[in-house]
Scaffold this motif. Structure first.
Motif, mmCIF file in Angstrom:
data_model
loop_
_atom_site.group_PDB
_atom_site.id
_atom_site.type_symbol
_atom_site.label_atom_id
_atom_site.label_comp_id
_atom_site.label_asym_id
_atom_site.label_seq_id
_atom_site.Cartn_x
_atom_site.Cartn_y
_atom_site.Cartn_z
ATOM 1 N N ARG A 101 -44.573 -42.485 15.393
ATOM 2 C CA ARG A 101 -45.695 -42.299 16.306
ATOM 3 C C ARG A 101 -45.543 -40.953 16.993
ATOM 4 O O ARG A 101 -44.442 -40.556 17.349
ATOM 5 C CB ARG A 101 -45.710 -43.431 17.329
ATOM 6 C CG ARG A 101 -46.860 -43.390 18.301
ATOM 7 C CD ARG A 101 -46.884 -44.642 19.133
ATOM 8 N NE ARG A 101 -47.814 -44.538 20.225
ATOM 9 C CZ ARG A 101 -47.834 -45.354 21.257
ATOM 10 N NH1 ARG A 101 -46.977 -46.346 21.328
ATOM 11 N NH2 ARG A 101 -48.709 -45.185 22.230
ATOM 12 N N ARG A 102 -46.659 -40.276 17.192
ATOM 13 C CA ARG A 102 -46.656 -38.959 17.842
ATOM 14 C C ARG A 102 -47.167 -39.106 19.280
ATOM 15 O O ARG A 102 -48.204 -39.690 19.523
ATOM 16 C CB ARG A 102 -47.560 -37.988 17.096
ATOM 17 C CG ARG A 102 -47.685 -36.625 17.785
ATOM 18 C CD ARG A 102 -48.720 -35.739 17.107
ATOM 19 N NE ARG A 102 -48.344 -35.418 15.752
ATOM 20 C CZ ARG A 102 -47.624 -34.349 15.409
ATOM 21 N NH1 ARG A 102 -47.199 -33.513 16.323
ATOM 22 N NH2 ARG A 102 -47.333 -34.124 14.153
ATOM 23 N N PHE A 103 -46.387 -38.533 20.200
ATOM 24 C CA PHE A 103 -46.816 -38.416 21.593
ATOM 25 C C PHE A 103 -47.074 -36.938 21.846
ATOM 26 O O PHE A 103 -46.249 -36.094 21.502
ATOM 27 C CB PHE A 103 -45.737 -38.926 22.552
ATOM 28 C CG PHE A 103 -45.578 -40.421 22.524
ATOM 29 C CD1 PHE A 103 -46.380 -41.233 23.300
ATOM 30 C CD2 PHE A 103 -44.633 -41.016 21.696
ATOM 31 C CE1 PHE A 103 -46.246 -42.616 23.271
ATOM 32 C CE2 PHE A 103 -44.485 -42.388 21.663
ATOM 33 C CZ PHE A 103 -45.300 -43.194 22.453
ATOM 34 N N GLN A 104 -48.207 -36.633 22.455
ATOM 35 C CA GLN A 104 -48.592 -35.236 22.642
ATOM 36 C C GLN A 104 -48.537 -34.829 24.112
ATOM 37 O O GLN A 104 -48.756 -35.645 25.006
ATOM 38 C CB GLN A 104 -50.000 -35.001 22.096
ATOM 39 C CG GLN A 104 -50.063 -35.203 20.589
ATOM 40 C CD GLN A 104 -51.444 -34.984 20.044
ATOM 41 O OE1 GLN A 104 -52.401 -35.594 20.485
ATOM 42 N NE2 GLN A 104 -51.548 -34.090 19.061
ATOM 43 N N VAL A 130 -43.795 -34.962 20.637
ATOM 44 C CA VAL A 130 -42.596 -35.653 20.154
ATOM 45 C C VAL A 130 -43.017 -36.732 19.164
ATOM 46 O O VAL A 130 -43.943 -37.502 19.441
ATOM 47 C CB VAL A 130 -41.804 -36.293 21.320
ATOM 48 C CG1 VAL A 130 -40.603 -37.070 20.797
ATOM 49 C CG2 VAL A 130 -41.369 -35.241 22.324
ATOM 50 N N ILE A 131 -42.336 -36.774 18.012
ATOM 51 C CA ILE A 131 -42.547 -37.847 17.043
ATOM 52 C C ILE A 131 -41.332 -38.759 17.120
ATOM 53 O O ILE A 131 -40.191 -38.300 17.033
ATOM 54 C CB ILE A 131 -42.729 -37.311 15.612
ATOM 55 C CG1 ILE A 131 -43.980 -36.427 15.553
ATOM 56 C CG2 ILE A 131 -42.839 -38.472 14.612
ATOM 57 C CD1 ILE A 131 -44.198 -35.753 14.217
ATOM 58 N N VAL A 132 -41.588 -40.064 17.293
ATOM 59 C CA VAL A 132 -40.511 -41.045 17.387
ATOM 60 C C VAL A 132 -40.589 -41.994 16.199
ATOM 61 O O VAL A 132 -41.642 -42.154 15.577
ATOM 62 C CB VAL A 132 -40.569 -41.830 18.718
ATOM 63 C CG1 VAL A 132 -40.315 -40.916 19.901
ATOM 64 C CG2 VAL A 132 -41.898 -42.550 18.875
ATOM 65 N N ARG A 133 -39.441 -42.639 15.910
ATOM 66 C CA ARG A 133 -39.370 -43.589 14.794
ATOM 67 C C ARG A 133 -38.582 -44.805 15.243
ATOM 68 O O ARG A 133 -37.600 -44.673 15.976
ATOM 69 C CB ARG A 133 -38.680 -42.926 13.605
ATOM 70 C CG ARG A 133 -38.439 -43.886 12.442
ATOM 71 C CD ARG A 133 -37.829 -43.219 11.242
ATOM 72 N NE ARG A 133 -36.573 -42.585 11.585
ATOM 73 C CZ ARG A 133 -36.024 -41.607 10.877
ATOM 74 N NH1 ARG A 133 -36.617 -41.147 9.801
ATOM 75 N NH2 ARG A 133 -34.883 -41.077 11.240
ATOM 76 N N GLY A 134 -39.019 -45.978 14.779
ATOM 77 C CA GLY A 134 -38.305 -47.206 15.103
ATOM 78 C C GLY A 134 -39.028 -48.422 14.558
ATOM 79 O O GLY A 134 -40.026 -48.293 13.842
#
Length: 189
Positions: A101-104, A130-134
């Protein structure tokens, strides 16, 4: 007395695996492959004309299903038909349900060591993506307030002037990690 006779024919049909249940929350079912992919049925023409596929007996997925597996499964022969095979081999791919998911435009936080006189007058740019993964369920529930991009002034190689610092990111949720930050550095004055 009227007697209707139906022509006896043969045809190939794709095999469809009947899956029941589901893997644990952090997992999902990926590809399902049968060997062979098609089977030959023999039966009355009117019956075979109405078929689209041949189904297997259920393959059960459950809370302990966390890795790929292979099994032999019986076919469910449609009424009044015969198959050349009783069973097919089924390969089921189980994968971890991971999402990104990308947070801008998240503000960059400035960290410094206690007792340090270093200050950042200006940080440019002030916001990053920021791109997060989980795990899918955790990513869907993740709030932007748990994502903390930061620079650490203690990493500065010059105490004064303009210099670049690498941006790090802390995500305050277990099992979730930041995998990309754009831009990757900021200019600090």
């Amino acid at each position: 007395v009227k007697i209707e006779l139906d022509k006896l024919v043969s045809a190939e049909f794709p095999v469809r695996v009947k899956l029941t249940g589901s893997p644990p929350e952090d997992y999902s079912c990926g590809s399902v492959v049968t060997t062979p992919e098609k089977v030959k049925l023999t039966g009355p023409k009117t019956v075979l004309d109405s078929l689209v596929y041949v189904e297997t007996k259920p393959v059960i997925l459950g809370r302990l299903t966390i890795e790929d597996f292979e099994t032999e499964v019986e076919l469910v022969e449609p009424y009044k038909t015969r198959s050349q095979l009783d069973k097919v081999k089924v390969q089921v791919n189980i994968k971890k349900a991971i999402e990104t998911r990308r947070f801008q435009a998240i503000p960059v936080e400035v960290l410094k060591t206690p007792n340090s006189n270093l200050k950042a007058k200006k940080v440019s740019p002030t916001n990053v993506d920021v791109i997060v993964r989980g795990p899918q369920k955790d990513i869907e529930a993740l709030d932007i307030s748990k994502v903390h991009p930061f620079i650490n002034l203690a990493e500065a190689n010059k105490p004064v002037g303009i210099f670049k610092l690498k941006i790090n990111c802390y995500v305050n949720v277990p099992k979730i990690e930041a995998i990309d930050i754009r831009p990757q550095e900021v200019e600090v004055e």
